[in-house]
Design an enzyme around this catalytic site. Structure first.
Site, PDB file in Angstrom:
ATOM      1  N   LYS A  10       0.832  -1.208   0.000  1.00 33.99           N
ATOM      2  CA  LYS A  10       0.000   0.000   0.000  1.00 33.99           C
ATOM      3  C   LYS A  10       0.863   1.253   0.000  1.00 33.99           C
ATOM      4  O   LYS A  10       2.055   1.195   0.337  1.00 33.99           O
ATOM      5  CB  LYS A  10      -0.889  -0.016   1.248  1.00 33.99           C
ATOM      6  CG  LYS A  10      -0.084  -0.053   2.541  1.00 33.99           C
ATOM      7  CD  LYS A  10      -0.957  -0.371   3.737  1.00 33.99           C
ATOM      8  CE  LYS A  10      -0.110  -0.449   4.989  1.00 33.99           C
ATOM      9  NZ  LYS A  10      -0.905  -0.851   6.155  1.00 33.99           N
ATOM     10  N   ARG A  28     -10.560  -0.002  15.173  1.00 37.38           N
ATOM     11  CA  ARG A  28     -10.451   0.732  13.907  1.00 37.38           C
ATOM     12  C   ARG A  28     -11.338  -0.032  12.919  1.00 37.38           C
ATOM     13  O   ARG A  28     -12.545  -0.002  13.067  1.00 37.38           O
ATOM     14  CB  ARG A  28      -8.968   0.821  13.487  1.00 37.38           C
ATOM     15  CG  ARG A  28      -8.699   1.866  12.424  1.00 37.38           C
ATOM     16  CD  ARG A  28      -7.225   1.954  12.047  1.00 37.38           C
ATOM     17  NE  ARG A  28      -6.733   0.724  11.418  1.00 37.38           N
ATOM     18  CZ  ARG A  28      -5.490   0.580  10.929  1.00 37.38           C
ATOM     19  NH1 ARG A  28      -4.627   1.580  10.996  1.00 37.38           N
ATOM     20  NH2 ARG A  28      -5.121  -0.554  10.382  1.00 37.38           N
ATOM     21  N   HIS A  43      -6.150  -7.111  13.045  1.00 35.26           N
ATOM     22  CA  HIS A  43      -4.933  -6.286  13.011  1.00 35.26           C
ATOM     23  C   HIS A  43      -4.585  -5.889  14.444  1.00 35.26           C
ATOM     24  O   HIS A  43      -5.480  -5.558  15.224  1.00 35.26           O
ATOM     25  CB  HIS A  43      -5.194  -5.050  12.146  1.00 35.26           C
ATOM     26  CG  HIS A  43      -3.970  -4.289  11.757  1.00 35.26           C
ATOM     27  ND1 HIS A  43      -2.937  -4.855  11.041  1.00 35.26           N
ATOM     28  CD2 HIS A  43      -3.612  -3.002  11.959  1.00 35.26           C
ATOM     29  CE1 HIS A  43      -1.990  -3.938  10.840  1.00 35.26           C
ATOM     30  NE2 HIS A  43      -2.383  -2.807  11.381  1.00 35.26           N
ATOM     31  N   ARG A  46       1.359 -10.682   7.207  1.00 32.36           N
ATOM     32  CA  ARG A  46       1.196  -9.511   6.336  1.00 32.36           C
ATOM     33  C   ARG A  46       2.240  -8.436   6.633  1.00 32.36           C
ATOM     34  O   ARG A  46       1.916  -7.350   7.100  1.00 32.36           O
ATOM     35  CB  ARG A  46      -0.196  -8.886   6.538  1.00 32.36           C
ATOM     36  CG  ARG A  46      -1.387  -9.805   6.329  1.00 32.36           C
ATOM     37  CD  ARG A  46      -2.681  -8.991   6.333  1.00 32.36           C
ATOM     38  NE  ARG A  46      -2.815  -8.147   7.501  1.00 32.36           N
ATOM     39  CZ  ARG A  46      -3.556  -8.420   8.567  1.00 32.36           C
ATOM     40  NH1 ARG A  46      -4.284  -9.516   8.611  1.00 32.36           N
ATOM     41  NH2 ARG A  46      -3.594  -7.580   9.582  1.00 32.36           N
ATOM     42  N   TYR A 105      14.812  30.737   5.530  1.00 31.95           N
ATOM     43  CA  TYR A 105      13.687  31.504   6.075  1.00 31.95           C
ATOM     44  C   TYR A 105      13.789  31.658   7.583  1.00 31.95           C
ATOM     45  O   TYR A 105      14.071  30.703   8.304  1.00 31.95           O
ATOM     46  CB  TYR A 105      12.368  30.790   5.763  1.00 31.95           C
ATOM     47  CG  TYR A 105      11.962  30.837   4.308  1.00 31.95           C
ATOM     48  CD1 TYR A 105      11.737  32.059   3.669  1.00 31.95           C
ATOM     49  CD2 TYR A 105      11.780  29.664   3.598  1.00 31.95           C
ATOM     50  CE1 TYR A 105      11.346  32.092   2.332  1.00 31.95           C
ATOM     51  CE2 TYR A 105      11.382  29.690   2.268  1.00 31.95           C
ATOM     52  CZ  TYR A 105      11.165  30.911   1.641  1.00 31.95           C
ATOM     53  OH  TYR A 105      10.778  30.934   0.327  1.00 31.95           O
ATOM     54  N   CYS A 163      13.033  24.326   3.317  1.00 28.39           N
ATOM     55  CA  CYS A 163      12.098  25.056   2.461  1.00 28.39           C
ATOM     56  C   CYS A 163      11.298  24.056   1.627  1.00 28.39           C
ATOM     57  O   CYS A 163      11.468  22.852   1.764  1.00 28.39           O
ATOM     58  CB  CYS A 163      12.862  26.007   1.541  1.00 28.39           C
ATOM     59  SG  CYS A 163      14.055  27.047   2.400  1.00 28.39           S
ATOM     60  N   MET A 164      10.452  24.575   0.737  1.00 25.93           N
ATOM     61  CA  MET A 164       9.627  23.671  -0.066  1.00 25.93           C
ATOM     62  C   MET A 164      10.473  22.793  -0.993  1.00 25.93           C
ATOM     63  O   MET A 164      10.178  21.606  -1.176  1.00 25.93           O
ATOM     64  CB  MET A 164       8.624  24.471  -0.910  1.00 25.93           C
ATOM     65  CG  MET A 164       7.633  23.598  -1.656  1.00 25.93           C
ATOM     66  SD  MET A 164       6.464  24.543  -2.631  1.00 25.93           S
ATOM     67  CE  MET A 164       5.503  25.349  -1.357  1.00 25.93           C
ATOM     68  N   ASP A 165      11.533  23.388  -1.545  1.00 28.42           N
ATOM     69  CA  ASP A 165      12.278  22.699  -2.599  1.00 28.42           C
ATOM     70  C   ASP A 165      13.740  22.435  -2.258  1.00 28.42           C
ATOM     71  O   ASP A 165      14.461  21.857  -3.067  1.00 28.42           O
ATOM     72  CB  ASP A 165      12.249  23.548  -3.879  1.00 28.42           C
ATOM     73  CG  ASP A 165      10.855  24.016  -4.199  1.00 28.42           C
ATOM     74  OD1 ASP A 165       9.971  23.140  -4.321  1.00 28.42           O
ATOM     75  OD2 ASP A 165      10.631  25.235  -4.276  1.00 28.42           O
TER      76      ASP A 165
HETATM   77  C1  LIG Z   1      -0.204  -1.806   6.715  1.00 27.39           C
HETATM   78  C2  LIG Z   1      -0.795  -3.070   7.138  1.00 27.39           C
HETATM   79  C3  LIG Z   1       0.011  -4.140   7.498  1.00 27.39           C
HETATM   80  C4  LIG Z   1       1.509  -4.051   7.582  1.00 27.39           C
HETATM   81  O1  LIG Z   1       1.923  -3.394   8.750  1.00 27.39           O
HETATM   82  P1  LIG Z   1       3.484  -3.269   9.091  1.00 27.39           P
HETATM   83  O2  LIG Z   1       3.509  -2.766  10.464  1.00 27.39           O
HETATM   84  O3  LIG Z   1       4.038  -2.277   8.105  1.00 27.39           O
HETATM   85  O4  LIG Z   1       4.062  -4.601   8.909  1.00 27.39           O
HETATM   86  C5  LIG Z   1      -0.605  -5.340   7.792  1.00 27.39           C
HETATM   87  N1  LIG Z   1      -1.931  -5.461   7.742  1.00 27.39           N
HETATM   88  C6  LIG Z   1      -2.753  -4.445   7.413  1.00 27.39           C
HETATM   89  C7  LIG Z   1      -4.232  -4.650   7.372  1.00 27.39           C
HETATM   90  C8  LIG Z   1      -2.212  -3.216   7.103  1.00 27.39           C
HETATM   91  O5  LIG Z   1      -3.011  -2.208   6.780  1.00 27.39           O
END
Ligand SMILES: *Cc1c(COP(=O)(O)O)cnc(C)c1O
Length: 374
Positions: free
Chosen positions: A35, A133, A165, A221, A264, A311-313
């Site tokens: 992701k 969540r 999770h 995961r 700045y 700065c921005m850049d």
């Molecule tokens: C991002 C995410 C992970 C991975 O988490 P890490 O801490 O980066 O290993 C696993 N499961 C879900 C649902 C996530 O959104």
């Protein structure tokens, strides 16, 4: 270098990190979380490296990310984790994307989309085991399981997975970890007793995959660990190798007198006659402005602290008695081999996590993939 700044991504490191995670997964499959542009490393390239390293699933947050993987010709099982009403679920089903379902409204929408797509949707039921969540808990969980099994019996969905999770897996021993595991076992037990036949049960992020064998179930995961950054800084690096090196080319090097206010707000003044270098990466590229007068970079073989405001850049560094030539490489962070800071070091200095450092590197910074071993 022909660009002001670039993020060099070591795809072999991603493959090796996945290999290490797989070795430690005790037979569980690995879903590489790609992701958010693979935590800034480049969605499609990182996905390819993770698959080469032994991942057999990909995970993304949003549907559009999964559809981009499909458009790139990546057909491996891919799970999208977050959805809102009205998304193109029929497209996702037609392209064989697994969908996370944590609420009955989404199940209903997916059932309609499956009818439209003319094939059943593959879904993973999301249990809220204590993170509060995503996912369902209590009566909502039972209602979701019951509705999903009914939809499965009617041929609209295949209930392929059950997932949850962790909130605190990065703090080994935190009491919520055992509580969430217990809740997960209970909730998936309810589903199995009610008739669910899951292909994969999964709850472990990187931290759990590396520190909690009892959380592996059928699939882990990992996200951050795939990119070589430790999910549990207090426990060390686990042998992971950071994949991203952020570099910039010095844009300008010049002498200035003692007492010159820099950038700045003049929050930095030169103490003596000195040499400054302008580094063309700023908060528009994802360099945190809170790193002003704080973050270090490697230039001319030595660590230098950013002088004055980011700065921005661009930002400025004070080379003291040293010098650089325009075009010389400045390493902002990397694996640390050459004495450069790591993303973890930047994160600690800023009071954040390495995830944010690599993920926020902006789209203006090209990702490059130096030829590797594979
Ligand atoms: C991002 C995410 C992970 C991975 O988490 P890490 O801490 O980066 O290993 C696993 N499961 C879900 C649902 C996530 O959104």
């Amino acid at each position: 270098m022909r660009v002001p700044a670039e993020a060099r991504v070591d795809l072999d490191a991603i493959g090796d990190n996945i290999g290490l995670l797989r070795d430690r997964a005790g037979g569980a499959e690995v879903m590489a979380m790609v992701k958010a542009e693979a935590y800034g490393h480049g969605l499609v390239e990182a996905a390819g490296a993770a698959l080469a390293g032994g991942a057999s699933w990909l995970g993304v947050a949003k549907l559009a990310e999964a559809l981009r993987l499909r458009a790139a010709g990546i057909t491996v099982r891919t799970l999208a984790c977050i959805g809102v009403p009205g998304e193109p679920y029929a497209d996702a089903i037609a392209r064989d994307v697994d969908l996370t379902v944590g609420a009955t409204w989404l199940l209903d929408e997916i059932v309609r989309a499956a009818e439209q797509a003319g094939r059943p949707a593959r879904i993973h039921l999301k249990a809220d085991t204590g993170m509060s969540r995503g996912g369902a808990r209590g009566r909502d969980w039972e209602a979701l399981v019951d509705a999903a099994l009914k939809a499965e019996a009617e041929g609209h969905v295949r209930v392929a997975g059950v997932m949850s999770h962790f909130a605190c897996a990065d703090e080994p021993g935190h009491p919520s970890i055992a509580a969430q595991l217990d809740a997960f076992t209970g909730m998936l037990g309810y589903a199995e007793k009610t008739g669910a036949r899951f292909e994969v049960r999964h709850i472990a992020n990187s931290a759990a995959a590396l520190t909690l064998p009892e959380a592996r179930f059928d699939l882990v995961r990992p996200g951050i660990a795939a990119y070589g950054l430790t999910p549990v800084p207090a426990a060390g690096t686990f042998g992971l190798r950071p994949a991203m090196t952020l570099v910039a080319a010095a844009a300008l090097v010049k002498r200035v007198p003692a007492g010159s206010g820099v950038s700045y707000g003049h929050t930095y003044h030169t103490e003596r006659d000195t040499t400054l270098a302008v580094v063309p990466a700023g908060y528009g590229d994802g360099i945190p402005r809170h790193g002003s007068n704080l973050l270090q970079v490697l230039a001319g073989g030595r660590r230098r602290t950013i002088a004055g405001r980011v700065c921005m850049d661009q930002f400025v560094i004070d080379l003291g008695g040293d010098t650089l030539a325009a075009g010389d490489e400045v390493v902002l962070f990397g694996p640390g081999d050459r004495g450069e800071p790591t993303a973890q070091e930047w994160a600690e200095a800023l009071g954040t996590i390495s995830y944010e450092i690599v993920t926020r590197i902006g789209s203006r910074v090209p990702r490059t993939y130096p030829a590797g071993r594979r």
